[in-house]
Design an enzyme around this catalytic site. Structure first.
Site, PDB file in Angstrom:
ATOM      1  N   HIS A 150      -7.304  11.424  42.326  1.00 57.28           N
ATOM      2  CA  HIS A 150      -7.433  12.406  41.313  1.00 57.28           C
ATOM      3  C   HIS A 150      -6.439  12.180  40.030  1.00 57.28           C
ATOM      4  O   HIS A 150      -6.006  12.974  39.175  1.00 57.28           O
ATOM      5  CB  HIS A 150      -6.478  13.731  41.873  1.00 57.28           C
ATOM      6  CG  HIS A 150      -7.343  14.413  42.774  1.00 57.28           C
ATOM      7  ND1 HIS A 150      -7.542  14.130  44.309  1.00 57.28           N
ATOM      8  CD2 HIS A 150      -8.292  15.181  42.783  1.00 57.28           C
ATOM      9  CE1 HIS A 150      -8.418  14.862  44.733  1.00 57.28           C
ATOM     10  NE2 HIS A 150      -8.948  15.586  43.830  1.00 57.28           N
ATOM     11  N   ARG A 179     -13.311  25.705  49.432  1.00 51.77           N
ATOM     12  CA  ARG A 179     -13.042  26.136  48.404  1.00 51.77           C
ATOM     13  C   ARG A 179     -14.321  25.789  47.243  1.00 51.77           C
ATOM     14  O   ARG A 179     -15.086  24.999  47.787  1.00 51.77           O
ATOM     15  CB  ARG A 179     -11.889  25.574  47.358  1.00 51.77           C
ATOM     16  CG  ARG A 179     -12.032  24.058  47.360  1.00 51.77           C
ATOM     17  CD  ARG A 179     -10.696  23.268  46.760  1.00 51.77           C
ATOM     18  NE  ARG A 179     -10.207  23.561  45.486  1.00 51.77           N
ATOM     19  CZ  ARG A 179     -10.752  22.929  44.495  1.00 51.77           C
ATOM     20  NH1 ARG A 179     -11.383  21.885  44.484  1.00 51.77           N
ATOM     21  NH2 ARG A 179     -10.153  23.270  43.118  1.00 51.77           N
ATOM     22  N   GLU A 225     -20.065  22.950  43.698  1.00 53.44           N
ATOM     23  CA  GLU A 225     -19.798  22.258  44.909  1.00 53.44           C
ATOM     24  C   GLU A 225     -18.796  23.121  45.731  1.00 53.44           C
ATOM     25  O   GLU A 225     -18.091  23.811  45.593  1.00 53.44           O
ATOM     26  CB  GLU A 225     -18.829  20.984  44.782  1.00 53.44           C
ATOM     27  CG  GLU A 225     -19.325  19.972  43.945  1.00 53.44           C
ATOM     28  CD  GLU A 225     -18.545  18.696  43.764  1.00 53.44           C
ATOM     29  OE1 GLU A 225     -17.600  18.757  44.349  1.00 53.44           O
ATOM     30  OE2 GLU A 225     -18.777  17.844  43.213  1.00 53.44           O
ATOM     31  N   TYR A 276     -12.626  17.546  29.705  1.00 49.99           N
ATOM     32  CA  TYR A 276     -12.715  16.526  30.862  1.00 49.99           C
ATOM     33  C   TYR A 276     -14.273  16.898  31.482  1.00 49.99           C
ATOM     34  O   TYR A 276     -15.031  16.111  31.763  1.00 49.99           O
ATOM     35  CB  TYR A 276     -11.692  16.926  32.033  1.00 49.99           C
ATOM     36  CG  TYR A 276     -11.905  16.235  33.382  1.00 49.99           C
ATOM     37  CD1 TYR A 276     -11.579  15.201  33.533  1.00 49.99           C
ATOM     38  CD2 TYR A 276     -12.470  17.162  34.504  1.00 49.99           C
ATOM     39  CE1 TYR A 276     -11.886  14.609  34.902  1.00 49.99           C
ATOM     40  CE2 TYR A 276     -12.520  16.824  35.552  1.00 49.99           C
ATOM     41  CZ  TYR A 276     -12.281  15.390  35.654  1.00 49.99           C
ATOM     42  OH  TYR A 276     -12.625  15.010  37.097  1.00 49.99           O
ATOM     43  N   LYS A 277     -14.574  18.136  31.403  1.00 48.06           N
ATOM     44  CA  LYS A 277     -16.011  18.630  31.935  1.00 48.06           C
ATOM     45  C   LYS A 277     -17.159  18.299  30.964  1.00 48.06           C
ATOM     46  O   LYS A 277     -18.306  18.897  31.372  1.00 48.06           O
ATOM     47  CB  LYS A 277     -15.805  19.878  32.665  1.00 48.06           C
ATOM     48  CG  LYS A 277     -15.115  19.891  33.769  1.00 48.06           C
ATOM     49  CD  LYS A 277     -15.017  21.370  34.601  1.00 48.06           C
ATOM     50  CE  LYS A 277     -14.026  21.833  35.656  1.00 48.06           C
ATOM     51  NZ  LYS A 277     -14.560  21.777  36.840  1.00 48.06           N
TER      52      LYS A 277
HETATM   53  C1  HEM Z   1      -7.623  19.638  48.841  1.00 45.81           C
HETATM   54  C2  HEM Z   1      -8.265  20.255  47.727  1.00 45.81           C
HETATM   55  C3  HEM Z   1      -8.497  19.579  46.347  1.00 45.81           C
HETATM   56  C4  HEM Z   1      -8.094  20.105  45.163  1.00 45.81           C
HETATM   57  C5  HEM Z   1      -7.483  21.464  44.995  1.00 45.81           C
HETATM   58  C6  HEM Z   1      -8.772  19.305  44.231  1.00 45.81           C
HETATM   59  C7  HEM Z   1      -8.721  19.538  42.935  1.00 45.81           C
HETATM   60  C8  HEM Z   1      -9.434  18.782  41.957  1.00 45.81           C
HETATM   61  C9  HEM Z   1      -9.405  18.982  40.647  1.00 45.81           C
HETATM   62  C10 HEM Z   1      -8.730  20.384  39.866  1.00 45.81           C
HETATM   63  C11 HEM Z   1     -10.200  18.168  40.044  1.00 45.81           C
HETATM   64  C12 HEM Z   1     -10.568  17.922  38.428  1.00 45.81           C
HETATM   65  C13 HEM Z   1     -11.382  19.002  37.687  1.00 45.81           C
HETATM   66  C14 HEM Z   1     -12.471  19.799  38.612  1.00 45.81           C
HETATM   67  O1  HEM Z   1     -13.426  18.980  38.977  1.00 45.81           O
HETATM   68  O2  HEM Z   1     -12.399  20.881  39.082  1.00 45.81           O
HETATM   69  C15 HEM Z   1     -10.721  17.343  40.889  1.00 45.81           C
HETATM   70  C16 HEM Z   1     -11.676  16.424  40.612  1.00 45.81           C
HETATM   71  C17 HEM Z   1     -11.920  15.404  41.853  1.00 45.81           C
HETATM   72  N1  HEM Z   1     -11.627  15.536  43.173  1.00 45.81           N
HETATM   73 FE1  HEM Z   1     -10.469  17.019  44.236  1.00 45.81          FE
HETATM   74  N2  HEM Z   1      -9.638  18.263  44.853  1.00 45.81           N
HETATM   75  C18 HEM Z   1      -9.381  18.625  46.237  1.00 45.81           C
HETATM   76  C19 HEM Z   1     -10.021  17.701  47.285  1.00 45.81           C
HETATM   77  C20 HEM Z   1     -10.686  16.539  47.065  1.00 45.81           C
HETATM   78  C21 HEM Z   1     -10.820  15.581  47.957  1.00 45.81           C
HETATM   79  C22 HEM Z   1     -10.517  15.851  49.404  1.00 45.81           C
HETATM   80  C23 HEM Z   1     -11.357  14.550  47.393  1.00 45.81           C
HETATM   81  C24 HEM Z   1     -12.116  13.179  48.072  1.00 45.81           C
HETATM   82  C25 HEM Z   1     -11.467  12.450  48.397  1.00 45.81           C
HETATM   83  C26 HEM Z   1     -11.477  14.730  46.082  1.00 45.81           C
HETATM   84  C27 HEM Z   1     -12.078  14.157  45.136  1.00 45.81           C
HETATM   85  C28 HEM Z   1     -12.249  14.313  43.524  1.00 45.81           C
HETATM   86  C29 HEM Z   1     -12.752  13.379  42.806  1.00 45.81           C
HETATM   87  C30 HEM Z   1     -13.419  12.190  42.784  1.00 45.81           C
HETATM   88  C31 HEM Z   1     -12.662  14.089  41.547  1.00 45.81           C
HETATM   89  C32 HEM Z   1     -13.118  13.607  39.993  1.00 45.81           C
HETATM   90  C33 HEM Z   1     -11.962  12.668  39.751  1.00 45.81           C
HETATM   91  C34 HEM Z   1     -12.405  11.987  38.455  1.00 45.81           C
HETATM   92  O3  HEM Z   1     -12.890  12.341  37.543  1.00 45.81           O
HETATM   93  O4  HEM Z   1     -11.915  10.939  38.291  1.00 45.81           O
HETATM   94  N3  HEM Z   1     -11.050  16.070  45.777  1.00 45.81           N
HETATM   95  N4  HEM Z   1     -10.438  17.644  42.273  1.00 45.81           N
END
Ligand code: HEM
Length: 296
Positions: A150, A179, A225, A276-277
């Protein structure tokens, strides 16, 4: 974070029968074309892979008995997937009785991407099926911890990411959570993994400045998603499921109340999140379109 407990009547892997065949066939094709780009397994993940196979087959058979049936007699399992026309008899725990690795086998039968994270506090990405990711891929994130993954997310979202890390550390087996995450894209292509980024960016740069309130509704897609989170029983690994849904903004905003909700989300989004988006270049056209629909 918007995290909610998955209720007993809510499936872990949702099945959308109108899209099932197309999406699972697409997964098959991608895996034939470039297997190691879309799947990572291996011996170190086998306990977790069998955990996932048990969880997902049981969940599909429970929630969609008209499409999936599972019979278990000791370790002898019989599986029927009538949506794919697939019947499989195998011995649970013996990979030689399946045509491919357990997670590869069940991942091909779910519309969700199924991602495995390590059992320890770092929640490191250790394997899984990742065909329909939005802007990331196994090749650029494997071996990275939850926090490292992240690293590029906007500052306004860091509190939610940090809560996510604590949430995953405390997650116990037996209760799954879910979520939603959302995005706007100029395409409804399912496979938006990293290798498609340059083509998408070029297409976006060409089309985004031309969009008007008249055509933005049909050109822009809401990419949702439905993300699920489960601590696996034996391995204690984490399973991160992602079911991707696309629909055009015009389709969603046909209902004025929905148009209003989308408008509210867009207006409330911090500037760094909109950048970002990649919403900023299409924001004016999008807001005009939604305002008109919300008041109709
Ligand atoms: C546990 C709860 C999680 C929360 C609260 C969370 C939150 C977020 C947020 C706020 C973003 C950026 C904005 C958006 O797209 O909404 C994001 C992006 C992302 N999340 Fe999560 N996430 C979670 C779980 C995960 C998990 C388990 C993975 C996988 C391992 C993951 C992989 C990613 C990736 C690859 C991005 C894009 C990052 C980039 O642009 O480099 N997320 N996540």
């Amino acid at each position: 974070m918007g995290m909610r407990l998955l209720k007993p009547h809510e499936p872990l892997c949702e099945v959308d029968p109108s899209r099932y065949k197309a999406e699972t066939s697409l997964k098959e094709r991608l895996l034939v074309e470039d297997h190691s780009y879309y799947f990572h397994g291996g011996d170190a993940t086998f306990t977790a892979q069998w955990d996932v196979l048990e969880l997902v087959t049981t969940d599909l058979a429970l929630h969609y008995p008209e499409h999936f049936q599972l019979q278990r007699v000791g370790d002898a399992w019989h599986w029927l997937n009538s949506l794919s026309g697939l019947t499989t008899t195998f011995h649970f725990g013996d990979p030689a009785t399946l045509p491919c690795e357990p997670l590869d086998w069940i991942g091909r039968q779910a519309q969700d991407d199924l991602v495995l994270l390590s059992a320890d506090a770092t929640a490191t990405f250790v394997g899984g099926h990742l065909c329909f990711a939005n802007g990331w891929a196994i090749s650029d994130r494997l071996g990275k911890s939850f926090i490292e993954i992240h690293q590029r997310t906007p500052p306004a979202t860091m509190a939610s990411v940090e809560s996510g890390a604590r949430f995953l550390q405390n997650l116990k087996p037996g209760r799954s959570y879910w979520r939603m995450s959302w995005n706007f894209k100029l395409s409804d292509q399912m496979d938006m993994t990293t290798k498609h980024k340059p083509a998408y960016k070029a297409d976006f740069a060409r089309r985004a400045p031309e969009l008007t309130a008249e055509d933005v509704g049909d050109s822009v897609f809401i990419r949702i998603e439905r993300q699920t989170f489960t601590r696996l029983l034996r391995s204690q690994n984490l399973l991160f499921g992602i079911h991707t849904y696309n629909s055009s903004v015009a389709e969603e905003a046909a209902d004025p109340r929905r148009a209003r909700s989308i408008l509210d989300v867009l207006r409330a989004a911090p500037q760094d999140v909109k950048d970002y988006k990649a919403i900023t270049p299409i924001e004016t056209a999008l807001l005009s379109f939604l305002e008109e629909r919300a008041s109709s």
